[in-house]
Design a protein around this motif. Structure first.
Motif, PDB file in Angstrom:
ATOM      1  N   ASP A 329      -6.904  -4.802  -5.343  1.00 28.42           N
ATOM      2  CA  ASP A 329      -6.013  -4.878  -5.288  1.00 28.42           C
ATOM      3  C   ASP A 329      -5.170  -5.470  -6.416  1.00 28.42           C
ATOM      4  N   HIS A 424       4.687  -2.103   3.293  1.00 20.54           N
ATOM      5  CA  HIS A 424       5.834  -3.096   2.712  1.00 20.54           C
ATOM      6  C   HIS A 424       6.374  -2.456   2.516  1.00 20.54           C
ATOM      7  N   VAL A 430       7.039  -7.501  -5.136  1.00 21.74           N
ATOM      8  CA  VAL A 430       5.621  -6.671  -4.330  1.00 21.74           C
ATOM      9  C   VAL A 430       6.237  -6.629  -2.867  1.00 21.74           C
ATOM     10  N   HIS A 431       6.603  -7.788  -2.414  1.00 21.46           N
ATOM     11  CA  HIS A 431       6.930  -7.280  -0.885  1.00 21.46           C
ATOM     12  C   HIS A 431       8.506  -7.245  -0.819  1.00 21.46           C
ATOM     13  N   GLU A 451      -1.231   1.219   2.603  1.00 20.43           N
ATOM     14  CA  GLU A 451      -2.337   0.388   2.638  1.00 20.43           C
ATOM     15  C   GLU A 451      -2.945   0.042   3.856  1.00 20.43           C
ATOM     16  N   GLU A 475      -4.546   2.001  -1.311  1.00 17.25           N
ATOM     17  CA  GLU A 475      -3.076   1.719  -1.485  1.00 17.25           C
ATOM     18  C   GLU A 475      -2.854   1.748  -2.105  1.00 17.25           C
TER      19      GLU A 475
END
Ligand code: GLY
Ligand code: MN
Ligand code: MN
Length: 508
Positions: A329, A424, A430-431, A451, A475
């Motif tokens: 990831d 998300h 990233v978030h 994901e 993802e």
């Protein structure tokens, strides 16, 4: 071009073609944000505290303030935020003062800094990459106009000898196309005077988790010293702007997603038995940076075998075994925009029978979820419910979950095997835009991850033994459009045949 590069690019370019040929019509900024006039400015020449189109033409095109984004777009974002906040309280009789600090430098030990990362909210509104700068916007009552004032560290030859050039106040106003720029040391006085002379004032400042803890006491004290000051939090409104990407941001996201995808393909090509997880991490990092990323978007997960069942495994210090799968990831950050990609592949280059069953199951669920995004525009929380339902039924079909359960019990069992959310928002963080809850329907120009995963612990006796000790996540990063969802990470291979044709094909 050596043979590895050729292979990775050949496999990836099939995906790239799909990305750029798909019939997605890019909307202009005006279409996305109607009613806004662009304001023309130009980028001054000189050596400043960050790259410009004059000093770094290989990074930034003419007329752009940062890669891909013009001064006018930053100005439009500030205007949209002011309008949104004023509309939120609907009170014309207050002066609105909006305070958005940038990040300050962080140190790992005495005088040893971490790599500086600008606060995303501040960067979104200014394009300014300098530490400890603060944006203040003042909109007096009874007028439509607002002023943007940027507080920065002023020129200082001693500090610049150590740290490199600063932009300084006189150039900052031109470079960032703001109305005024002042030394950051004057922030407290400025706020005090502005608030005192414009009561009642509404100060918009996010004080719960201050972006700059060093400047926070100054701002807090000024607000305490003044009566008739009302406090609002600008972050929610700001995140609602950030969650919808402009055409320029979409271009940047395409680029970072392509960079991240390439790095994953390269990691696959370099995977072999007895190579370490650490080495795969180094390849992800090297490949991303070489293609233009500042750095990885987050500490990557590189997990062989049962370690993949720990969702946030980042120790990455074990050797990969022939009979294991590896879960990666990772993501790249390019001009602060992030990709976020997970892939899982066999270390040997050939899926075992049971690994393949599980992998194809997760892949089928992932593809269906991307279709659902396009067909129903669900909220991300609803997409999570769909994932649990799809995983549950597919696992039953494969005999991995018992056939005699359904409804909530089945959803519960699926949730136990995939205990993280399926999606998300993605962008400068990233978030991304975390104050936008995941219970609103997705809409065009949002970018979201899809994901799904399955994590079966080695000691999970509710699952047949041949499936235990396996973690799989797939993802992708997906742009919501008016038409079909657009998979920005399409270049990262995920079909079984593509994976098997690429894994281990490069000698380290
Ligand atoms: N890599 C963090 C996430 O997928 O949410
Ligand atoms: Mn993610
Ligand atoms: Mn991820």
């Amino acid at each position: 071009m050596n043979s590895l590069r050729k292979l990775v690019f050949t496999v990836a370019s099939r995906g790239r073609k799909r990305i750029f040929n798909q019939s997605y019509r890019m909307r202009s900024t005006k279409e996305v944000y109607p009613g806004l006039e662009s304001v023309g400015h130009s980028i001054p020449k000189g050596i400043f505290g960050q790259p410009t189109c004059h000093t770094h033409p290989h990074l930034i095109r003419p007329e752009q303030l940062t890669c891909g984004i013009t001064q006018a777009e930053y100005r439009e974002r500030r205007e949209m935020l002011v309008n949104k906040l004023v509309a939120e309280v609907g009170n014309e009789h207050k002066t609105h003062i909006i305070v958005i600090p940038g990040a300050c430098k962080q140190y790992m030990s005495d005088k040893i800094p971490y790599v500086f990362r600008q606060n995303s909210d501040f960067f979104y509104l200014t394009g300014c990459l300098e530490p400890s700068a603060v944006l203040v916007m003042v909109k007096p009552s009874q007028t439509e106009e607002f002023k943007s004032i940027l507080f920065v560290h002023d020129k200082d030859s001693h500090a610049e000898l150590w740290e490199g050039p600063r932009t300084g106040c006189s150039a900052a106003a031109h470079l960032f196309a703001v109305d005024e720029s002042w030394p950051v040391e004057g922030l407290g006085n400025f706020l005090f005077k502005t608030i005192s002379s414009s009561k009642p004032a509404l100060v918009w400042y996010h004080h719960e988790t201050p972006a700059n803890p060093e400047i926070h006491p100054t701002i807090r004290d000024v607000m305490k010293e003044n009566d008739q000051v009302f406090i609002g939090d600008p972050q929610r409104a700001l995140h609602f702007l950030r969650v919808i990407k402009s055409p320029a941001e979409i271009e940047l996201m395409k680029e970072t997603c392509y960079v991240g995808s390439q790095s994953v393909n390269m990691a696959m090509a370099c995977t072999k038995p007895d190579v370490s997880e650490h080495m795969i991490k180094a390849i992800l990092e090297y490949s991303s940076k070489q293609a233009g990323a500042e750095h990885l978007a987050f500490p990557p997960v590189v997990a062989g075998g049962p370690r993949a069942t720990h969702i946030h495994y980042v120790a990455n210090n074990q050797l990969l075994r022939h009979d294991e799968m590896i879960l990666v990831d990772t993501g790249s950050q390019r001009w602060l925009y992030n990709s976020d990609i997970s892939r899982t592949w066999p270390v040997s280059g050939k899926f075992s029978k049971h690994h393949r069953i599980l992998y194809e199951l997760v892949l089928a669920v992932q593809k269906r979820l991307i279709e659902i995004l396009g067909e129903h525009r669900p909220a991300l929380d609803q997409l999570f419910d769909s994932m649990c339902r799809l995983l549950g039924t597919q696992l039953q079909q494969e005999g991995i979950l018992p056939k005699n359960i359904d409804g909530h019990e089945l959803l519960g069992k699926a949730y136990r095997l995939c205990p993280h959310h399926v999606s998300h928002y993605l962008g400068l963080d990233v978030h991304d835009a975390p104050l936008v809850r995941r219970n609103i329907p997705v809409s065009a120009n949002m970018i979201v991850t899809v994901e799904p995963g399955i994590y079966i612990r080695p000691d999970d006796e509710s699952v047949p033994p041949e499936f235990r000790g396996v973690g799989i996540r797939i993802e992708d990063d997906v742009l919501i459009t008016d038409n079909e969802p657009f998979v920005l990470t399409d270049a990262a291979v995920k079909e079984v045949n593509d994976i098997e044709s690429i894994v281990g094909k490069h000698s380290l």
